[in-house]
Design an enzyme around this catalytic site. Sequence first.
Site, PDB file in Angstrom:
ATOM      1  N   ASP A 275       1.237  -1.455  -0.306  1.00 17.47           N
ATOM      2  CA  ASP A 275      -0.162  -0.314  -0.441  1.00 17.47           C
ATOM      3  C   ASP A 275       0.765   1.377   0.100  1.00 17.47           C
ATOM      4  O   ASP A 275       0.210   2.445   0.248  1.00 17.47           O
ATOM      5  CB  ASP A 275      -1.235   0.048   1.429  1.00 17.47           C
ATOM      6  CG  ASP A 275      -2.165  -0.958   0.829  1.00 17.47           C
ATOM      7  OD1 ASP A 275      -2.288  -1.126  -0.678  1.00 17.47           O
ATOM      8  OD2 ASP A 275      -3.013  -1.170   2.029  1.00 17.47           O
TER       9      ASP A 275
ATOM     10  N   ARG B 224       0.734  -1.806   7.669  1.00 17.96           N
ATOM     11  CA  ARG B 224       0.508  -1.175   6.693  1.00 17.96           C
ATOM     12  C   ARG B 224       1.694   0.196   7.865  1.00 17.96           C
ATOM     13  O   ARG B 224       2.286   1.768   7.618  1.00 17.96           O
ATOM     14  CB  ARG B 224      -0.050   0.584   6.398  1.00 17.96           C
ATOM     15  CG  ARG B 224      -0.982   0.202   4.766  1.00 17.96           C
ATOM     16  CD  ARG B 224      -1.896   1.652   4.781  1.00 17.96           C
ATOM     17  NE  ARG B 224      -0.685   2.080   3.952  1.00 17.96           N
ATOM     18  CZ  ARG B 224      -1.131   2.990   3.388  1.00 17.96           C
ATOM     19  NH1 ARG B 224      -2.583   2.911   3.335  1.00 17.96           N
ATOM     20  NH2 ARG B 224      -0.516   4.094   2.554  1.00 17.96           N
TER      21      ARG B 224
ATOM     22  N   CYS C 149      -5.199   9.732  -3.332  1.00 18.02           N
ATOM     23  CA  CYS C 149      -4.094   8.972  -2.619  1.00 18.02           C
ATOM     24  C   CYS C 149      -2.711   8.776  -3.207  1.00 18.02           C
ATOM     25  O   CYS C 149      -2.194   8.404  -1.609  1.00 18.02           O
ATOM     26  CB  CYS C 149      -4.772   7.306  -2.262  1.00 18.02           C
ATOM     27  SG  CYS C 149      -6.500   7.206  -1.565  1.00 18.02           S
TER      28      CYS C 149
ATOM     29  N   ARG D 114      -9.323   5.510  10.611  1.00 18.77           N
ATOM     30  CA  ARG D 114      -8.082   5.717  10.384  1.00 18.77           C
ATOM     31  C   ARG D 114      -7.759   6.877  11.245  1.00 18.77           C
ATOM     32  O   ARG D 114      -7.413   5.754  13.421  1.00 18.77           O
ATOM     33  CB  ARG D 114      -7.798   5.709   9.443  1.00 18.77           C
ATOM     34  CG  ARG D 114      -7.818   5.222   8.058  1.00 18.77           C
ATOM     35  CD  ARG D 114      -8.017   3.390   8.914  1.00 18.77           C
ATOM     36  NE  ARG D 114      -7.936   2.814   7.268  1.00 18.77           N
ATOM     37  CZ  ARG D 114      -7.514   2.043   5.851  1.00 18.77           C
ATOM     38  NH1 ARG D 114      -6.297   3.013   5.694  1.00 18.77           N
ATOM     39  NH2 ARG D 114      -8.121   1.575   5.756  1.00 18.77           N
TER      40      ARG D 114
ATOM     41  N   HIS E 220     -11.536   7.095   4.643  1.00 17.27           N
ATOM     42  CA  HIS E 220     -10.255   8.157   4.299  1.00 17.27           C
ATOM     43  C   HIS E 220     -11.198   9.702   4.334  1.00 17.27           C
ATOM     44  O   HIS E 220     -11.912  10.094   3.351  1.00 17.27           O
ATOM     45  CB  HIS E 220      -9.711   8.657   3.985  1.00 17.27           C
ATOM     46  CG  HIS E 220      -8.432   7.444   3.918  1.00 17.27           C
ATOM     47  ND1 HIS E 220      -7.086   6.476   3.471  1.00 17.27           N
ATOM     48  CD2 HIS E 220      -7.517   7.337   5.536  1.00 17.27           C
ATOM     49  CE1 HIS E 220      -6.686   5.865   4.183  1.00 17.27           C
ATOM     50  NE2 HIS E 220      -6.718   6.554   5.423  1.00 17.27           N
TER      51      HIS E 220
HETATM   52  N1  ARG Z   1      -5.223   0.430   0.671  1.00 13.69           N
HETATM   53  C1  ARG Z   1      -5.056   1.768   1.928  1.00 13.69           C
HETATM   54  C2  ARG Z   1      -5.905   1.450   2.362  1.00 13.69           C
HETATM   55  O1  ARG Z   1      -7.105   1.269   3.455  1.00 13.69           O
HETATM   56  C3  ARG Z   1      -5.557   2.289   0.855  1.00 13.69           C
HETATM   57  C4  ARG Z   1      -5.297   4.467   1.104  1.00 13.69           C
HETATM   58  C5  ARG Z   1      -5.700   5.243   0.341  1.00 13.69           C
HETATM   59  N2  ARG Z   1      -5.191   6.630   0.727  1.00 13.69           N
HETATM   60  C6  ARG Z   1      -5.990   6.975   0.936  1.00 13.69           C
HETATM   61  N3  ARG Z   1      -5.354   8.259   0.791  1.00 13.69           N
HETATM   62  N4  ARG Z   1      -7.205   7.320   0.758  1.00 13.69           N
HETATM   63  O2  ARG Z   1      -4.774   1.946   4.240  1.00 13.69           O
END
Ligand code: ARG
Length: 286
Positions: free
Chosen positions: A82, A107, A279, A152, A181
């Site tokens: 990612d 991550r 992203c 998040r 996000h």
């Molecule tokens: N697979 C990543 C996650 O879920 C995607 C992140 C997307 N980034 C963003 N800035 N929206 O963390």
Amino acid sequence: MSITDEEEQARAGRPVRTPRARSVLMCPPEHFDVVYRINPWMNPGLPTDTPLAMRQWEELHRLYVALGFDVQLIEPLAGLPDMVYAANGGFVVGNLAYGASFAYPERQPEGPAYRDWLRTAGFEVAAPREVNEGEGDFLLVGETILAGTGFRSSDASHRELAEVFGREVLTLRLVDPSFYHLDTALAVLDDAPGREHIAYLPRAFDADSRALLAERYPDAILVDGDDAAVLGLNAYSDGYHVVIASRAVGFARQLRDHGYEPIGVDLSELLLGGGGVKCCTLELRR
Ligand code: ARG
């Protein structure tokens, strides 16, 4: 008789928009894959095509260069599929960077990798105490930082963010797991103080946040569910050119009506990881 673009826009009753070349950080999707599921877009059972992801990402990179942006690259690390979503690597204003601390263990190693890059590039880096995913959840509009929470970045990170930058932070609560996000539900179209302009998907937010957005940004573009569902709001604007998912055709029309030039790109492979244009883009504000 020839007329200038500005005159033509004014005649059409459209606001005149002014681009400002940006400096951004990107990460090539060399190791991109979907091997775990931390948002509803991700399905490890479906195949991914990493070379195609690379070609699509290179298209975005070329476009930014053509727009006159200064594009910096961070080395992608094996085992971090990612990492291509550079927006999550931190939040940078005025040479100061607030480091990311990722919500999911998968991550977490990206946090130090991005912090090291930022430090080496000459930014002062504030190490995070609180869980936050950088510009994925934090967006600068004028002098204000819009901050998302719910999936998040934590509420506590919003307080830390306000301390680090000494700026107003407006907390916005996300309620739909598909828009986990802030940058999947809200796009900054013009960040210039005095000309602040945004677009968003109202139903991605709770009632208090919707009221706050309506009060602060009465002229915002409200985006349709269909456009949001292709991550159309995951867009990046220089104040005039707005780079968006090519499938977000309704949003493109709205942007034109508001004096912007939408430019569509196809990042279908990266959508399999739940990310789009924004992203892949971390703005570096010196
Ligand atoms: N697979 C990543 C996650 O879920 C995607 C992140 C997307 N980034 C963003 N800035 N929206 O963390």
